[in-house]
Design a protein around this motif. Structure first.
Motif, short mmCIF file in Angstrom:
data_model
loop_
_atom_site.label_atom_id
_atom_site.label_comp_id
_atom_site.label_asym_id
_atom_site.label_seq_id
_atom_site.Cartn_x
_atom_site.Cartn_y
_atom_site.Cartn_z
N SER A 86 -4.24 1.95 -7.62
CA SER A 86 -3.17 1.05 -8.05
C SER A 86 -2.13 1.77 -8.89
O SER A 86 -1.17 1.17 -9.34
CB SER A 86 -3.77 -0.11 -8.86
N THR A 87 -2.33 3.06 -9.12
CA THR A 87 -1.39 3.78 -9.99
C THR A 87 -0.74 4.96 -9.29
O THR A 87 0.44 5.22 -9.48
CB THR A 87 -2.12 4.29 -11.25
N ALA A 88 -1.46 5.70 -8.50
CA ALA A 88 -0.92 6.90 -7.86
C ALA A 88 0.12 6.53 -6.81
O ALA A 88 -0.02 5.54 -6.09
CB ALA A 88 -2.06 7.71 -7.23
N ASP A 89 1.17 7.35 -6.73
CA ASP A 89 2.17 7.15 -5.70
C ASP A 89 1.57 7.45 -4.33
O ASP A 89 0.84 8.42 -4.16
CB ASP A 89 3.37 8.07 -5.94
N LEU A 90 1.92 6.60 -3.34
CA LEU A 90 1.42 6.78 -1.99
C LEU A 90 2.39 7.64 -1.19
O LEU A 90 3.60 7.39 -1.18
CB LEU A 90 1.25 5.42 -1.29
N THR A 91 1.86 8.64 -0.51
CA THR A 91 2.68 9.51 0.33
C THR A 91 2.69 8.98 1.76
O THR A 91 1.92 8.08 2.11
CB THR A 91 2.11 10.93 0.32
N SER A 92 3.53 9.58 2.58
CA SER A 92 3.56 9.22 4.00
C SER A 92 2.21 9.50 4.65
O SER A 92 1.75 8.72 5.51
CB SER A 92 4.66 10.01 4.71
N ALA A 93 1.57 10.59 4.25
CA ALA A 93 0.24 10.91 4.79
C ALA A 93 -0.78 9.83 4.40
O ALA A 93 -1.65 9.46 5.19
CB ALA A 93 -0.22 12.27 4.28
N ASP A 94 -0.67 9.32 3.16
CA ASP A 94 -1.55 8.24 2.72
C ASP A 94 -1.38 7.01 3.61
O ASP A 94 -2.36 6.36 4.00
CB ASP A 94 -1.26 7.86 1.27
N LEU A 95 -0.13 6.68 3.92
CA LEU A 95 0.13 5.51 4.75
C LEU A 95 -0.47 5.68 6.14
O LEU A 95 -1.03 4.74 6.71
CB LEU A 95 1.63 5.24 4.84
N ASN A 96 -0.35 6.89 6.68
CA ASN A 96 -0.94 7.14 7.99
C ASN A 96 -2.45 7.00 7.96
O ASN A 96 -3.06 6.46 8.88
CB ASN A 96 -0.56 8.54 8.48
N GLU A 97 -3.05 7.49 6.89
CA GLU A 97 -4.50 7.38 6.76
C GLU A 97 -4.92 5.92 6.63
O GLU A 97 -5.92 5.50 7.22
CB GLU A 97 -4.99 8.18 5.55
N ILE A 98 -4.17 5.16 5.87
CA ILE A 98 -4.48 3.74 5.70
C ILE A 98 -4.34 3.01 7.03
O ILE A 98 -5.15 2.13 7.36
CB ILE A 98 -3.57 3.12 4.63
N ARG A 99 -3.33 3.37 7.80
CA ARG A 99 -3.15 2.74 9.11
C ARG A 99 -4.39 2.94 9.98
O ARG A 99 -4.80 2.05 10.72
CB ARG A 99 -1.92 3.32 9.81
N GLN A 100 -4.98 4.12 9.90
CA GLN A 100 -6.16 4.43 10.71
C GLN A 100 -7.41 3.73 10.20
O GLN A 100 -8.33 3.46 10.98
CB GLN A 100 -6.41 5.94 10.73
N SER A 101 -7.46 3.42 8.92
CA SER A 101 -8.72 2.94 8.35
C SER A 101 -8.70 1.51 7.83
O SER A 101 -9.74 0.97 7.49
CB SER A 101 -9.14 3.85 7.18
N ALA A 102 -7.53 0.87 7.77
CA ALA A 102 -7.42 -0.43 7.11
C ALA A 102 -8.33 -1.49 7.71
O ALA A 102 -8.94 -2.28 6.99
CB ALA A 102 -5.97 -0.91 7.13
#
Length: 319
Positions: free
Chosen positions: A3-19
């Motif tokens: 809830s604190t760390a900035d999300l990178t584009s790579a983070d968003l891609n990883e979330i897309r794969q795992s959400a």
């Protein structure tokens, strides 16, 4: 998700794969929306992407009011952007509107996207899915046919020589081919071209989606793995790979996803051959046996293990 760390584009891609495999996917969606609105993205330009992803997650759980709220925020974040991501968000909004019974609004949203089918493959997938959800599958086929014809005309009707040359044409042909199969259409020249390219590109290491969605139950997998590990080194690997691919496809806007149950005895040819695997997948895709995906979280897992989906293959998408 932090809830604190900035999300990178790579983070968003990883979330897309795992959400979809998360314990609380709707919580993930809410966190994504909060990150976008609170400026907790490494790249502020990713706000639209984060909110689009949140909308897709909410839609997958039939939380359509939340999905619409998130996708409206995405479009506001995209502003005047005229690219694949913005077009995909508009098509996603149309799909959600169709699902809420607001067909006129949905059609007004999706109609202007028609010329973009030949420009953006991601947007083409979202547009097709929206039309199908809206009961306009026949029109979706017409749109895809005209897009294929436009690309072929620009090429001078020459067939792609390799995967790099296939590009948007191959994608449009495959989208159209799958849709026509669902509509029960007889093969035409474009369908034949789709299958020729699929076979050719499979041999070059770019197997079509149907190859990736062939499911082998435990005993059938054990028999084929003695000949090749192309379907996975272990049955767990096999199931995890399928779950990740299904999550990926869902993230591109594909709806009504299914797996094609295969058998060792039904496989003719060499399982180690990409071309033979592609041929087998095509054969399975024309039959009636298929496993709808995803099941309910508390429902029986699609793999036949007897366990609940949330305790079996759903978490495998995070592997």
């Amino acid at each position: 998700m932090s809830s604190t760390a900035d999300l990178t584009s790579a983070d968003l891609n990883e979330i897309r794969q795992s959400a979809l495999g998360a314990a609380d996917p709707l919580g993930v969606a809410a966190d994504l929306a909060d990150a976008a609105r609170a400026g907790r993205l490494a790249d502020p330009q990713d706000a639209g992407l984060a909110l689009t992803l949140a909308a897709e997650i909410a839609e997958s759980r039939s939380k359509l009011d939340a999905a619409l709220r998130y996708v409206d925020g995405a479009l506001e974040a995209f502003g005047e952007r005229d690219d694949s991501a913005a077009a995909s968000a508009r098509a996603l909004r149309a799909r959600v509107l169709y699902r809420t019974g607001r067909g006129d609004e949905a059609s007004a949203e999706v109609e202007p996207l028609r010329p973009l089918l030949t420009r953006y493959t991601d947007a083409a997938a979202y547009v097709t899915a929206a039309l199908v959800v809206g009961g306009r599958a026949v029109e979706a086929e017409k749109w895809l046919t005209e897009a294929v014809q436009e690309v072929l005309a620009e090429r001078g009707a020459t067939e792609p020589a390799d995967a790099d040359d296939a590009g948007v044409l191959f994608f449009l042909l495959q989208q159209r081919h799958r849709l026509r199969h669902a509509l029960g259409r007889q093969h035409d020249t474009h369908d034949n071209l789709a299958e020729r390219l699929e076979t050719r590109l499979a041999g070059a290491g770019s197997a079509a989606t149907t190859v990736d969605l062939v499911f082998l139950a435990g005993p059938e997998f054990d028999r084929l793995v003695k000949q090749t590990e192309a379907y996975g080194a272990t049955w767990d690997d096999h199931r995890a790979g399928l779950e990740r691919e299904l999550v990926r496809l869902a993230g591109t806007g594909r709806a009504d996803l299914v797996l094609f149950p295969g058998t060792a005895d039904g496989f003719t040819g060499d399982p180690a051959s990409a071309e033979d695997r592609a041929a087998y997948a095509r054969k399975l895709s024309t039959g009636s046996a298929r496993l709808p995906w995803p099941p309910e979280r508390n429902g029986a897992c699609w793999c036949g293990s007897g366990l609940k989906y949330k305790k079996c293959c759903l978490p495998r998408s995070r592997g």
